[in-house]
Structure formats: structure tokens, C-alpha cells
Design an enzyme around this catalytic site. Structure first.
Site, PDB file in Angstrom:
ATOM      1  N   GLU A 232       0.881  -1.177   0.000  1.00  0.00           N
ATOM      2  CA  GLU A 232       0.000   0.000   0.000  1.00  0.00           C
ATOM      3  C   GLU A 232       0.912   1.220   0.000  1.00  0.00           C
ATOM      4  O   GLU A 232       1.520   1.544   1.018  1.00  0.00           O
ATOM      5  CB  GLU A 232      -0.900  -0.002   1.243  1.00  0.00           C
ATOM      6  N   CYS A 266      -2.325   9.327   2.850  1.00  0.00           N
ATOM      7  CA  CYS A 266      -2.041   8.759   1.522  1.00  0.00           C
ATOM      8  C   CYS A 266      -3.170   9.006   0.530  1.00  0.00           C
ATOM      9  O   CYS A 266      -2.931   9.152  -0.657  1.00  0.00           O
ATOM     10  CB  CYS A 266      -1.754   7.270   1.636  1.00  0.00           C
TER      11      CYS A 266
END
Ligand code: NDP
Length: 485
Positions: A232, A266
Site C-alpha cells: 500500500e 495517503c
């Protein structure tokens, strides 16, 4: 700790935590494997019940955890409560309710000429899951991932960011104190890259969250040992605002999505493309909302950067934008030692500016005027990052069509990105933003391996027709039964 003591410490980043000695890391890995042997024998309802109780106990003690998170990151208390704990609570709720459906043995379809056999798919835990996590969500990411991994029957070795190790150690101690899980099932291996490498080597599956560069190194190390790695990685959320967008909500989303958690998110909004007709009105609304933010005092809505280079990176990107002709509003350094800056609005942004193409991870909102949204979609798809993206319009059909043309793992329509809190939605990116997914059915299943089962039920004393001896007569009968043309 009293609030004022924690408040004082939060004004500057603490020193990083020392490295775990190799012998201690090895001992924790051995304990995790031993705990796995016990834990993987518990059935799914037992695991659900134990982990639900663990979370209840952590949630009860969350003000202690909040002090540690605040000390390490300086986040506003409201963000800690809602994002770090609130989102975990929603994940726990979703996965404890889905666990039996996903993890218990499920019957599989049987070809009709084998109806005398039973088939099923079983989910076996991987073993030890190595979780390597960043500093921006020091409770949510490590605990959310560990919870899912343990629910799936695994043990966990967590390598937290060196900047938020205390939060991870609080978790380790608090989980052990519940006495509800086998000893060593959840362990923390503090340190830097070397500790991360030890965790990769000791794990059966790696779940990495962090930068693209480190992600590639972790994936290469895992691949060399033939271990799967879920990655990720970074993002550059483009918000694409159409002329018919709900302006007030879009402007509020650009500000919250762009600067919450000091922009260190993010999936946070990293750049905005606005259709020409509403560009000026949109900019005005964003500007007004930015200037209404509380930057100081006990109710401050913005915290600080977690460690020094982040401030320098944001300032360097603003300088690059200025040199290339952008107008920068705000972005002043408020306290260099305390790593605080005012949020910045970058107007007349262009794609050749770092602020539009490289991850900023700071409270910076660059806005670029485009003639049509399709132009923005094409520009975004040329880039390497594809984590989250959003489209803003009252024409939901058109917005959904544009969203599906975006090369991104997660898209929103009039929605800046709450994907993490939806346990039902796979979370992750495409291209350089990552590989595989956490969450959703597929995310939980990734933490297990399928074991395919066939049980020959009857007749028990007869060989199957396709075994030796081979005979033409049997072959043509079988071909007819199978339906070969
Ligand atoms: P880093 O890649 O610098 O670090 C991530 C973790 O990897 C840290 O714990 C780090 O340790 C560790 N690490 C460093 N080197 C190695 C190595 N060689 N082997 C194993 N582990 C290693 O990322 P950041 O911590 O700076 O996190 C920010 C990044 O994370 C941003 O790009 C952000 O977009 C991304 N992110 C992605 C999310 C997603 O779900 N897609 C969610 C949140 C963040 P240490 O720091 O102690 O050196």
C-alpha cells in the site's frame, strides 16, 4: 500523563526509537510462530469473540493511547478520536460480522460426473504476517491490519515507523494485558530498515504500507524468499471539479482532504483540477475556508509534521511552483523547530510543477484550471501514481463515468475518500501506488490461503473410471458423459 505534559511534548518531534537487537527480533519471531500454532486451532467464532473483547478493552483505554499518539505526532485530539479510533471501530464491526462468511469452510460446486464426491474450500491462515507500517496513522494502520491478520488466524510481527514506535509499544503492552490472546501472537519489532528486513525474513506474508521506493525494496526482498507482499504505497489524489459541482461541499472537501492531519494522508487531496467556468468562485471559497482554520491554541485544527524532512519537502515544492510562475498564498513557516507551517494554496498550478506530480504529504492545495474534466483525467492517467481520486459534479452519471476512466484503485464521486472506514471496500492502488488490497472480502482472504478439499464419499471400494487400466471403451463412455463434442 496529564494533558498539559502531553501537550508540551507534542510541540516537537520525539527522538526516534532505538533498533531491536537481532536476538530479540528472532525471539519474538519464534514466539509468534509458537502462538500461531495455538491460535490457528481456534475456530472462527472463538477468534471473533476474543478479538472483539480485545478491541473493547483497547477502546476503553483509548485516552491513554491518544496521549501517546499526540506526543508522537501532534495531531489534533479530534482527529485522533475520529480517524485513529473511529475508523478502527468501524473496521472491527465490519470484519467481525463478515468473518464466518469469509473464513469458514464453504462448499464448492462439483462436476456432475463426480457427484459421488464432496468439494469444499477451506481458508488456512498464512502463519506469521509481517506488518510494516508508516507514521502518519500510527494506531489505525498497524492495529487495523493486525486485527484483520489475527482474525484470519495469523500471528503478527509489527515493524512500526521509528517515529511512532511508542504508539506501537503501547498497543503491544495493552493487548498483552487483556490476557485474551496467546502470548506472543502480536509483537512489535522496533527499529529502522534493518528491523523491517528481519520482519520480512521471519514472515510468511508481508503487509507493507509506506513510500513507493521502500515498497519496491520490500517486495524484492520478499520475492527473493518467495513470500507474497501486499503493498500500500503513495498517492497523488486528483480532485476533478466540474462546472456543475456542488461548490460548497467541493471547497470544504478540498480543504479538509488537503490539509487534515497536516496533509500527511495517503488518500488526501494532493491536487485540484477545476473547470474554467467556476475556477474563480471555487478558489474564493477554498481561500475563505483556509483562512477560517484555527492554526494555534488548544483547539487548533492543524497539528505539525511528524519529522523534519517533510517540512523541507513541502517548502521546496512551494518554491519550485513559485519559480515556475504559480501564485502561492499562505505556506508560511509558523515554527521551524516545532515543524509547523500554515496551509498553502497554489494558484495557476501546472503539471510541470513538482506540487502537481510528486507526492507532497503536506498541507498544500495546488489548483489548476482546465477547459474540460476529460483533460484532467488524461493528465492524471499519464502519471505513475493511482491510489485515490475524486470527481465532483451534480450530474452523478457523468461523474461516475469520469471516475471509472481514472486509473486509480479508489474513486469517489462528491466524496474525498472515506474508503478506509468501509471495511467492505478493498483499499489499495494501481501502478506505482501498490499491489493487492487490504480490506474488502479480497483483502481478508489475502491474509489466508485456500485449501481445496475433495472427499470421495461413495462407493468406497471402487477405483474411478479414468484410472488404470486404460481402455478405449471406458474412454469413449467418459467422453460422452463429460460432453466432449
Ligand atoms: P517509508 O517507506 O519511509 O517507511 C515505511 C515503513 O517501512 C517504516 O516503518 C520504515 O521504517 C520501514 N522501512 C524502511 N526501510 C525498510 C526496508 N529496507 N525494509 C523494510 N522496512 C523498511 O514510508 P513513510 O513511513 O515515510 O510513510 C509515508 C508513505 O506512506 C507515503 O508515501 C504515503 O503515501 C504512504 N502511505 C500509504 C498508504 C496506503 O494505504 N496506500 C497509507 C499511509 C501512508 P522507518 O521509518 O522506521 O525507517
Amino acid at each position: 500523563m496529564t494533558n498539559s505534559a502531553a501537550e508540551e511534548r507534542a510541540s516537537a518531534p520525539p527522538a526516534p526509537h532505538p533498533e531491536t537487537a537481532p536476538e530479540l527480533a528472532a525471539a519474538k519471531a519464534a514466539a509468534a510462530r509458537k502462538a500461531f500454532a495455538t491460535w490457528s486451532r481456534a475456530d472462527v467464532p472463538q477468534r471473533v469473540e476474543a478479538l472483539r473483547r480485545v478491541w473493547r478493552e483497547l477502546a476503553r483505554r483509548r485516552s491513554e493511547a491518544a496521549d501517546v499518539i499526540f506526543e508522537e505526532t501532534g495531531k489534533p485530539r479530534v482527529e485522533i478520536e475520529i480517524v485513529e479510533f473511529g475508523a478502527v471501530s468501524m473496521l472491527v464491526d465490519h470484519f467481525t460480522q463478515s468473518a464466518r462468511r469469509l473464513l469458514e469452510e464453504r462448499p464448492a460446486r462439483v462436476p456432475w460426473i463426480m457427484l459421488n464426491k464432496r468439494a469444499a474450500v477451506r481458508r488456512r491462515a498464512r502463519g506469521v504476517v509481517g506488518i510494516i507500517s508508516p507514521w502518519n496513522m500510527p494506531f489505525l494502520i498497524p492495529f487495523g491490519d493486525a486485527f484483520c491478520a489475527m482474525l484470519a488466524g495469523n500471528a503478527v510481527l509489527l515493524k512500526p515507523s521509528e517515529w511512532t514506535t511508542k504508539t506501537a509499544l503501547w498497543l503491544e503492552t495493552a493487548i498483552a494485558a487483556t490476557g485474551l490472546l496467546p502470548e506472543g501472537l502480536f509483537s512489535v519489532v522496533p527499529g529502522r530498515g534493518a528491523a523491517g528486513e528481519r520482519v520480512v525474513d521471519a514472515a510468511d506474508l508481508v503487509l507493507f504500507t509506506g513510500s513507493c521506493a521502500t515498497g519496491k525494496a520490500v517486495a524484492a526482498r520478499a520475492a527473493a524468499r518467495l513470500k507474497p507482499a501486499i503493498l500500500e504505497l503513495g498517492g497523488k489524489h486528483p480532485m476533478i471539479v466540474l462546472a456543475d459541482a456542488p461548490l460548497e461541499r467541493a471547497a470544504a472537501a478540498a480543504v479538509w482532504g488537503g490539509v487534515a492531519n497536516m496533509g500527511q494522508v495517503c488518500v488526501g487531496v494532493e491536487r485540484v483540477f477545476v473547470e474554467g467556468e467556476i475556477h474563480d468562485a471555487f478558489v474564493e471559497k477554498v481561500r475563505a475556508r483556509l483562512s477560517a482554520l484555527r492554526l494555534t491554541g488548544p483547539d487548533a485544527e492543524l497539528g505539525r509534521f511528524v519529522f523534519p524532512p517533510l517540512l523541507d519537502r513541502a517548502l521546496a515544492q512551494l518554491e519550485d511552483a513559485r519559480k515556475k510562475g504559480a501564485r502561492v498564498i499562505g505556506g508560511e513557516v509558523l515554527d521551524r523547530a516545532g515543524l509547523r507551517m500554515a496551509p498553502a494554496l497554489v494558484l495557476d498550478a501546472r503539471m510541470d510543477m513538482a506540487v502537481m506530480s510528486e507526492e507532497t504529504f503536506g498541507p498544500v492545495i495546488p489548483i489548476m484550471k482546465v477547459a474540460r474534466a476529460e483533460e484532467a483525467v488524461a493528465l492524471c492517467n499519464e502519471g505513475e501514481l493511482g491510489l485515490a481520486a475524486s470527481v465532483w459534479s451534480r450530474d452523478l452519471q457523468k461523474a461516475e463515468a469520469l471516475a471509472s476512466a481514472l486509473e486509480a484503485g479508489m474513486v469517489g464521486v462528491n466524496e474525498p475518500g472515506s474508503h478506509y472506514a468501509f471495511g467492505s471496500l478493498p483499499f489499495g492502488g494501481v501502478k506505482s501506488s501498490g499491489m493487492w488490497r487490504r480490506h474488502g472480502d479480497e483483502g481478508l482472504l489475502m491474509l489466508t490461503q485456500a485449501q481445496s478439499l475433495i472427499v470421495h464419499e461413495w462407493p468406497l471400494d471402487m477405483p474411478d473410471l479414468w484410472w488404470f487400466p486404460y481402455e478405449k471403451r471406458k474412454a469413449s463412455l467418459l467422453a460422452r458423459l463429460i460432453g466432449l463434442p
